[in-house]
Scaffold this active site. Structure first.
Site, PDB file in Angstrom:
ATOM      1  N   ASP A  78       1.957  -2.087  -4.531  1.00 39.23           N
ATOM      2  CA  ASP A  78       0.825  -1.534  -4.465  1.00 39.23           C
ATOM      3  C   ASP A  78       0.296  -2.334  -5.063  1.00 39.23           C
ATOM      4  O   ASP A  78       0.593  -2.627  -5.908  1.00 39.23           O
ATOM      5  CB  ASP A  78       0.567   0.113  -4.843  1.00 39.23           C
ATOM      6  CG  ASP A  78      -0.942   0.266  -3.653  1.00 39.23           C
ATOM      7  OD1 ASP A  78      -0.118   1.234  -2.787  1.00 39.23           O
ATOM      8  OD2 ASP A  78      -1.652   0.004  -4.154  1.00 39.23           O
ATOM      9  N   ILE A  79      -1.405  -2.168  -5.244  1.00 35.33           N
ATOM     10  CA  ILE A  79      -2.057  -3.108  -6.151  1.00 35.33           C
ATOM     11  C   ILE A  79      -2.390  -2.243  -7.755  1.00 35.33           C
ATOM     12  O   ILE A  79      -1.992  -2.894  -8.821  1.00 35.33           O
ATOM     13  CB  ILE A  79      -4.103  -2.890  -5.579  1.00 35.33           C
ATOM     14  CG1 ILE A  79      -4.601  -3.889  -6.403  1.00 35.33           C
ATOM     15  CG2 ILE A  79      -4.226  -1.490  -5.648  1.00 35.33           C
ATOM     16  CD1 ILE A  79      -4.535  -5.102  -6.287  1.00 35.33           C
ATOM     17  N   ARG A  80      -1.497  -0.568  -8.184  1.00 37.55           N
ATOM     18  CA  ARG A  80      -0.869  -0.227  -9.390  1.00 37.55           C
ATOM     19  C   ARG A  80      -0.083   0.976  -8.474  1.00 37.55           C
ATOM     20  O   ARG A  80      -0.417   1.417  -8.105  1.00 37.55           O
ATOM     21  CB  ARG A  80      -2.764   0.084  -9.630  1.00 37.55           C
ATOM     22  CG  ARG A  80      -3.076   1.612  -8.619  1.00 37.55           C
ATOM     23  CD  ARG A  80      -4.312   1.549  -9.421  1.00 37.55           C
ATOM     24  NE  ARG A  80      -4.933   0.940  -9.246  1.00 37.55           N
ATOM     25  CZ  ARG A  80      -6.579   0.524  -8.859  1.00 37.55           C
ATOM     26  NH1 ARG A  80      -6.183   1.807  -7.214  1.00 37.55           N
ATOM     27  NH2 ARG A  80      -6.974  -0.075  -8.294  1.00 37.55           N
ATOM     28  N   GLY A 106       0.712  -1.503   0.124  1.00 35.77           N
ATOM     29  CA  GLY A 106       0.250   0.101   0.319  1.00 35.77           C
ATOM     30  C   GLY A 106       1.257   1.373  -0.251  1.00 35.77           C
ATOM     31  O   GLY A 106       0.282   2.321   0.482  1.00 35.77           O
ATOM     32  N   GLY A 128      -0.256   4.868  -0.924  1.00 35.64           N
ATOM     33  CA  GLY A 128      -1.745   5.661  -0.557  1.00 35.64           C
ATOM     34  C   GLY A 128      -1.074   7.163   0.810  1.00 35.64           C
ATOM     35  O   GLY A 128       0.334   7.512   0.420  1.00 35.64           O
ATOM     36  N   GLN A 129      -1.949   7.502   0.959  1.00 36.00           N
ATOM     37  CA  GLN A 129      -1.343   8.659   1.449  1.00 36.00           C
ATOM     38  C   GLN A 129      -0.629   8.186   2.780  1.00 36.00           C
ATOM     39  O   GLN A 129       0.336   9.242   3.063  1.00 36.00           O
ATOM     40  CB  GLN A 129      -3.055   8.939   2.384  1.00 36.00           C
ATOM     41  CG  GLN A 129      -2.452  11.012   3.578  1.00 36.00           C
ATOM     42  CD  GLN A 129      -3.386  10.915   4.142  1.00 36.00           C
ATOM     43  OE1 GLN A 129      -4.396  10.042   5.182  1.00 36.00           O
ATOM     44  NE2 GLN A 129      -3.878  12.307   4.824  1.00 36.00           N
ATOM     45  N   ASP A 186      -1.371  -7.900  -4.807  1.00 35.08           N
ATOM     46  CA  ASP A 186      -2.248  -7.605  -3.959  1.00 35.08           C
ATOM     47  C   ASP A 186      -2.523  -8.446  -2.960  1.00 35.08           C
ATOM     48  O   ASP A 186      -2.562  -9.191  -2.655  1.00 35.08           O
ATOM     49  CB  ASP A 186      -3.958  -8.786  -4.713  1.00 35.08           C
ATOM     50  CG  ASP A 186      -4.715  -8.154  -4.316  1.00 35.08           C
ATOM     51  OD1 ASP A 186      -5.185  -8.236  -3.378  1.00 35.08           O
ATOM     52  OD2 ASP A 186      -5.927  -9.716  -5.582  1.00 35.08           O
ATOM     53  N   LYS A 215     -10.886  -3.426  12.201  1.00 36.69           N
ATOM     54  CA  LYS A 215      -9.908  -2.236  12.988  1.00 36.69           C
ATOM     55  C   LYS A 215      -9.720  -3.003  14.430  1.00 36.69           C
ATOM     56  O   LYS A 215      -8.955  -3.375  14.881  1.00 36.69           O
ATOM     57  CB  LYS A 215      -9.917  -0.760  13.060  1.00 36.69           C
ATOM     58  CG  LYS A 215      -8.987  -0.339  11.444  1.00 36.69           C
ATOM     59  CD  LYS A 215      -8.091  -0.714  11.213  1.00 36.69           C
ATOM     60  CE  LYS A 215      -7.450  -0.291   9.574  1.00 36.69           C
ATOM     61  NZ  LYS A 215      -6.193  -0.455   8.917  1.00 36.69           N
ATOM     62  N   TYR A 262     -15.157  -0.465   8.488  1.00 37.26           N
ATOM     63  CA  TYR A 262     -13.919   0.031   8.952  1.00 37.26           C
ATOM     64  C   TYR A 262     -13.781   0.341  10.436  1.00 37.26           C
ATOM     65  O   TYR A 262     -12.086  -0.856  10.558  1.00 37.26           O
ATOM     66  CB  TYR A 262     -13.693   1.763   8.802  1.00 37.26           C
ATOM     67  CG  TYR A 262     -12.176   2.422   8.907  1.00 37.26           C
ATOM     68  CD1 TYR A 262     -11.073   1.334   7.963  1.00 37.26           C
ATOM     69  CD2 TYR A 262     -12.133   2.752   9.442  1.00 37.26           C
ATOM     70  CE1 TYR A 262      -9.670   2.000   7.906  1.00 37.26           C
ATOM     71  CE2 TYR A 262     -10.538   3.544  10.059  1.00 37.26           C
ATOM     72  CZ  TYR A 262      -9.352   2.670   9.039  1.00 37.26           C
ATOM     73  OH  TYR A 262      -8.452   3.481   8.978  1.00 37.26           O
TER      74      TYR A 262
END
Ligand code: SER
Length: 314
Positions: free
Chosen positions: A36-38, A10, A13-14, A54, A148, A144
């Site tokens: 990452d996935i892309r 990941g 991401g941010q 993935d 968590k 979410y």
């Protein structure tokens, strides 16, 4: 320490994008594998090794761990609160399966250490709102938050049962100017700076007095690397640590922005994210993190606002 091989899942991401660059500074470019996935248009794949993966596919994650002889995994892939509400089944699959894959790799001694992010979303409407303690009522009402909360239980379980060295933080809302967030309830506190710079006004999807715990990204990255570099015996909590820096409402952040940008205006049109925000704490007691591994924030609303506006105006 410099031979430690790190895999970030990941990484576009941010949090992942800034974490990757910081870890490369510390551990060396070639030792930090971003995945990452892309591929995003990110510095992360221009500055060092990058792989498509993935996070829900165990074989793919294991292949990367073998290929690079990975020691530590930072699992940053997840669906955030607002997006998860729109796709609950997928959010549960992604957030839980990716965690199990990494926990099982550590259980089988294929990796040595894990960072997995938790969130203030583990708390719910029945949790005390002010100065929320480390140990308290936890009845999350979002998909979410449920993922968590369950994840925290599994981390602690894998530590107790199998000795897995997993470390986690309950991040508050995170604010940064480098990579935009994706699909969180606290994202307004990032959007507002972008709109302040482009339009000098902002329509907020939360109401004016919705107070939430927040943190500038530099602090969050320091906390993440800090807890990972702490001695194992200092990490007394193996679910996740409360973490705090500042708390504010949309009205208060608007006032802080208006001090820097005269004429800045905010208006309010709360949507479905209001209910999510209302279920979360207003402020967090992070004394356990301070005591156990010396956590201390550096940014408050004022100095963060200056840095955000300065960088976004460039
Ligand atoms: N910032 C996250 C969200 O809003 C909370 O962890 O979903």
């Amino acid at each position: 320490m410099n031979d430690t091989k790190i895999l970030i899942i990941g990484a576009c991401g941010q949090i992942g994008s800034e974490l990757t660059l910081k870890l490369r500074e510390i551990y060396g470019t070639e030792n930090v594998i971003a995945s990452d996935i892309r591929k995003g248009e990110q510095d992360v794949f221009k500055t060092g090794p990058f792989e498509i993966v993935d996070a829900m596919n165990y074989e793919q994650v294991e292949a990367l761990v073998n290929k690079y002889k990975v020691d530590e995994v930072y699992l940053m892939a997840a669906l955030l609160s607002a997006t998860a509400e729109k796709n609950p089944a997928f959010a549960w699959d992604l957030n839980m399966n990716s965690l199990f894959h990494v926990l099982n790799l550590a259980k089988d001694k294929k990796i040595k250490k894990i960072f997995w992010p938790s969130s203030i979303a583990v708390f719910g409407p029945t949790t005390p709102k002010q100065n929320t303690p480390q140990y308290t009522v936890m009845e999350p009402s979002t998909v979410y938050g449920i993922s968590k909360q369950a994840g925290e239980r599994w981390c602690e379980y894998y530590f107790n049962k199998y000795g897995v060295d997993v470390r986690s933080i309950r991040y508050p809302g995170l604010i940064s100017w480098k990579t935009p967030p994706g699909g969180g309830t606290t994202d307004y506190a990032v959007d507002i700076y972008y709109k302040a710079v482009s339009d000098n006004n902002y329509t907020c999807f939360l109401s004016e007095n919705t107070e939430l715990p927040m943190m500038y990204m530099d602090d969050a990255i320091r906390a993440t690397i800090g807890i990972m570099q702490a001695k194992a015996e200092d990490i007394k909590i193996r679910s996740a640590y409360n973490l705090a820096a500042m708390s504010f409402t949309p009205k208060e952040i608007a006032v802080a922005i208006a001090k820097e940008k005269s004429g800045f205006k905010i208006s309010y049109e709360p949507d479905f994210r209001q209910a999510i925000a209302d279920s979360w704490p207003s402020s967090i007691d992070d004394s356990a993190a301070a005591n156990d591994w010396n956590w201390k924030p550096e940014y408050n609303l004022e100095n963060m606002t200056k840095v955000m506006l300065e960088n976004l105006s460039k």
